[in-house]
Enzyme design. Structure first.
Site, PDB file in Angstrom:
ATOM      1  N   CYS A 100      -2.642  -1.850  -9.837  1.00  0.00           N
ATOM      2  CA  CYS A 100      -2.829  -0.458  -9.439  1.00  0.00           C
ATOM      3  C   CYS A 100      -3.565   0.304 -10.543  1.00  0.00           C
ATOM      4  O   CYS A 100      -3.148   0.276 -11.701  1.00  0.00           O
ATOM      5  CB  CYS A 100      -1.484   0.193  -9.158  1.00  0.00           C
ATOM      6  SG  CYS A 100      -1.623   1.923  -8.638  1.00  0.00           S
ATOM      7  N   MET A 146       0.853  -1.201   0.000  1.00  0.00           N
ATOM      8  CA  MET A 146       0.000   0.000   0.000  1.00  0.00           C
ATOM      9  C   MET A 146       0.876   1.233   0.000  1.00  0.00           C
ATOM     10  O   MET A 146       1.723   1.404   0.881  1.00  0.00           O
ATOM     11  CB  MET A 146      -0.925  -0.003   1.225  1.00  0.00           C
ATOM     12  CG  MET A 146      -1.965  -1.110   1.203  1.00  0.00           C
ATOM     13  SD  MET A 146      -2.950  -1.205   2.725  1.00  0.00           S
ATOM     14  CE  MET A 146      -1.763  -2.021   3.820  1.00  0.00           C
ATOM     15  N   MET A 147       0.688   2.080  -0.997  1.00  0.00           N
ATOM     16  CA  MET A 147       1.501   3.281  -1.136  1.00  0.00           C
ATOM     17  C   MET A 147       1.385   4.171   0.100  1.00  0.00           C
ATOM     18  O   MET A 147       0.283   4.397   0.613  1.00  0.00           O
ATOM     19  CB  MET A 147       1.079   4.065  -2.372  1.00  0.00           C
ATOM     20  CG  MET A 147       1.370   3.336  -3.685  1.00  0.00           C
ATOM     21  SD  MET A 147       3.116   2.949  -3.932  1.00  0.00           S
ATOM     22  CE  MET A 147       3.803   4.603  -4.134  1.00  0.00           C
ATOM     23  N   GLN A 192       7.506  -5.308  -4.202  1.00  0.00           N
ATOM     24  CA  GLN A 192       6.586  -5.190  -5.334  1.00  0.00           C
ATOM     25  C   GLN A 192       7.127  -4.181  -6.335  1.00  0.00           C
ATOM     26  O   GLN A 192       7.411  -3.038  -5.988  1.00  0.00           O
ATOM     27  CB  GLN A 192       5.178  -4.776  -4.912  1.00  0.00           C
ATOM     28  CG  GLN A 192       4.234  -4.850  -6.124  1.00  0.00           C
ATOM     29  CD  GLN A 192       2.825  -4.423  -5.850  1.00  0.00           C
ATOM     30  OE1 GLN A 192       2.583  -3.266  -5.534  1.00  0.00           O
ATOM     31  NE2 GLN A 192       1.876  -5.355  -5.968  1.00  0.00           N
ATOM     32  N   ARG A 226      -6.098  -2.648   3.929  1.00  0.00           N
ATOM     33  CA  ARG A 226      -6.431  -1.539   4.821  1.00  0.00           C
ATOM     34  C   ARG A 226      -6.723  -1.978   6.253  1.00  0.00           C
ATOM     35  O   ARG A 226      -6.345  -1.291   7.205  1.00  0.00           O
ATOM     36  CB  ARG A 226      -7.616  -0.750   4.253  1.00  0.00           C
ATOM     37  CG  ARG A 226      -7.229   0.219   3.155  1.00  0.00           C
ATOM     38  CD  ARG A 226      -8.443   0.849   2.521  1.00  0.00           C
ATOM     39  NE  ARG A 226      -9.174  -0.101   1.701  1.00  0.00           N
ATOM     40  CZ  ARG A 226     -10.384   0.106   1.203  1.00  0.00           C
ATOM     41  NH1 ARG A 226     -11.018   1.227   1.475  1.00  0.00           N
ATOM     42  NH2 ARG A 226     -10.962  -0.798   0.443  1.00  0.00           N
TER      43      ARG A 226
END
Length: 347
Positions: free
Chosen positions: A112, A29-30, A82, A246
């Site tokens: 993405c 997750m960025m 990744q 999340r």
């Protein structure tokens, strides 16, 4: 000291590196799955596979210092990098660099949906180019001995979720990829923002289940909408692995149950307080390297979610950890706002 040596903070656990087991992983997750979050995650689970944020081939090949993109701590293993990119040669070169830096796996991002990555033929748009992905995977596999895996969607835009996903998987598998983590939502590249792509397209777990039934020889994992270990166990009855995003970040205490529930071994954290305190030596080293306290503590804000004093804990860190010279006392003061006995009782 070399750039790599300077970049990698050491946490001597006195134990051998855990074997790579994909049963449960934390999604890339960025801005979230940074090295500091991953070090924190290891105070909660030893066994879960952790992923870096997506790192583009351009950042690795042309960015400086390289440690900014590849630096990590020994304790983070098992750890996958990744990659974002589409040029087979560049991806192969970056995969080899990742292996040299000690990563346990290289994963290609084919999921993405952001405009920025679409414009560079990175991410979910590659679902429309299975032959290109296959070529990249083949080149990466020839360049490294560590596993090369793919994280993808069930489709993009008007693609048929069954026929087009089947074509994509079969084409890439023929290039030698045997592990796919499938985000069970279609990505709408036209008309939806990246944020909307996380919620609006409906989840289709059945599509991923059918994919596994059609390809029992492949490792098929699932990502998307998983919020509890019970939900993970349910998916593991039909699939090879689960990936949580999340929920693992916003409610990190979920990770404290992973080792026992899914691997059958005890986890490292006896309580939320104990997990936070276990991170203190790491924070001290990061501060000594020049990092600011909030670079690390921003990842702890959800640790006491739903607990007495949890809001006070979050507020104290939010108001004080970013200040110049903030140190471990700020964390200790924040922990002091949460009744330890009550927190331990409901952990």
């Amino acid at each position: 000291m070399t750039d790599k040596a300077t970049a990698t903070t050491r946490m001597d656990t006195g134990t051998a590196r855990p074997a790579l087991d994909r049963t449960f992983s934390v999604a890339p997750m960025m801005d979230w799955t940074t090295r500091d979050y991953r070090a924190f995650a290891r105070t909660l689970t030893r066994r879960a596979l952790l992923y870096t944020e997506m790192v583009t081939t351009g950042a690795i090949l042309h960015g400086s210092p390289r440690s900014r993109f590849l630096g990590h701590d020994d304790v983070e293993h098992p750890l996958a990098l990744q990659l974002g990119g589409s040029d087979a040669g560049e991806l192969a070169e970056c995969a080899a660099i990742a292996e040299a830096w000690g990563y346990d796996e290289v994963n290609l991002n084919v999921g993405c949906p952001s405009d920025r990555v679409q414009n560079n033929l990175i991410g979910a748009c590659l679902m429309g180019h299975p032959e290109k992905v296959a070529g990249a995977v083949r080149a990466m596999r020839e360049a490294v001995s560590i596993p090369v895996t793919v994280k993808c969607r069930i489709g993009i835009d008007d693609q048929d979720e069954d026929a087009d996903l089947e074509r994509f998987i079969a084409t890439v598998a023929e290039a030698g990829c045997d592990t796919f983590i499938v985000h069970a939502r279609k990505a709408w590249l036209e008309g939806l923002s990246p944020k909307e792509n996380r919620d609006i397209p409906p989840l289709n777990y059945g599509r991923v289940h059918r994919l596994k039934a059609s390809h029992p020889e492949l490792h098929i994992g699932i990502n998307g909408g998983l919020k509890s270990l019970d939900a993970c166990r349910e998916q593991l009855e039909r699939l090879d692995s689960v990936m949580v995003g999340r929920e693992a970040y916003q409610n990190p205490w979920l990770l404290a149950g992973v080792d026992e529930a899914l691997y059958g071994v005890s986890g490292p954290a006896e309580s939320r307080h104990a997990a936070a305190r276990a991170l203190r030596p790491y924070i001290a080293r990061r501060l000594a390297e020049g990092a600011k306290l909030n670079h690390v503590t921003r990842h702890l804000l959800g640790l006491f979610q739903g607990q007495p004093g949890g809001r006070k804990f979050r507020r104290h860190l939010s108001e004080h950890a970013h200040r110049e010279g903030a140190g471990l006392q700020v964390l200790d003061d924040a922990l002091g706002l949460v009744p330890e006995r009550e927190a331990a009782a409901v952990a």
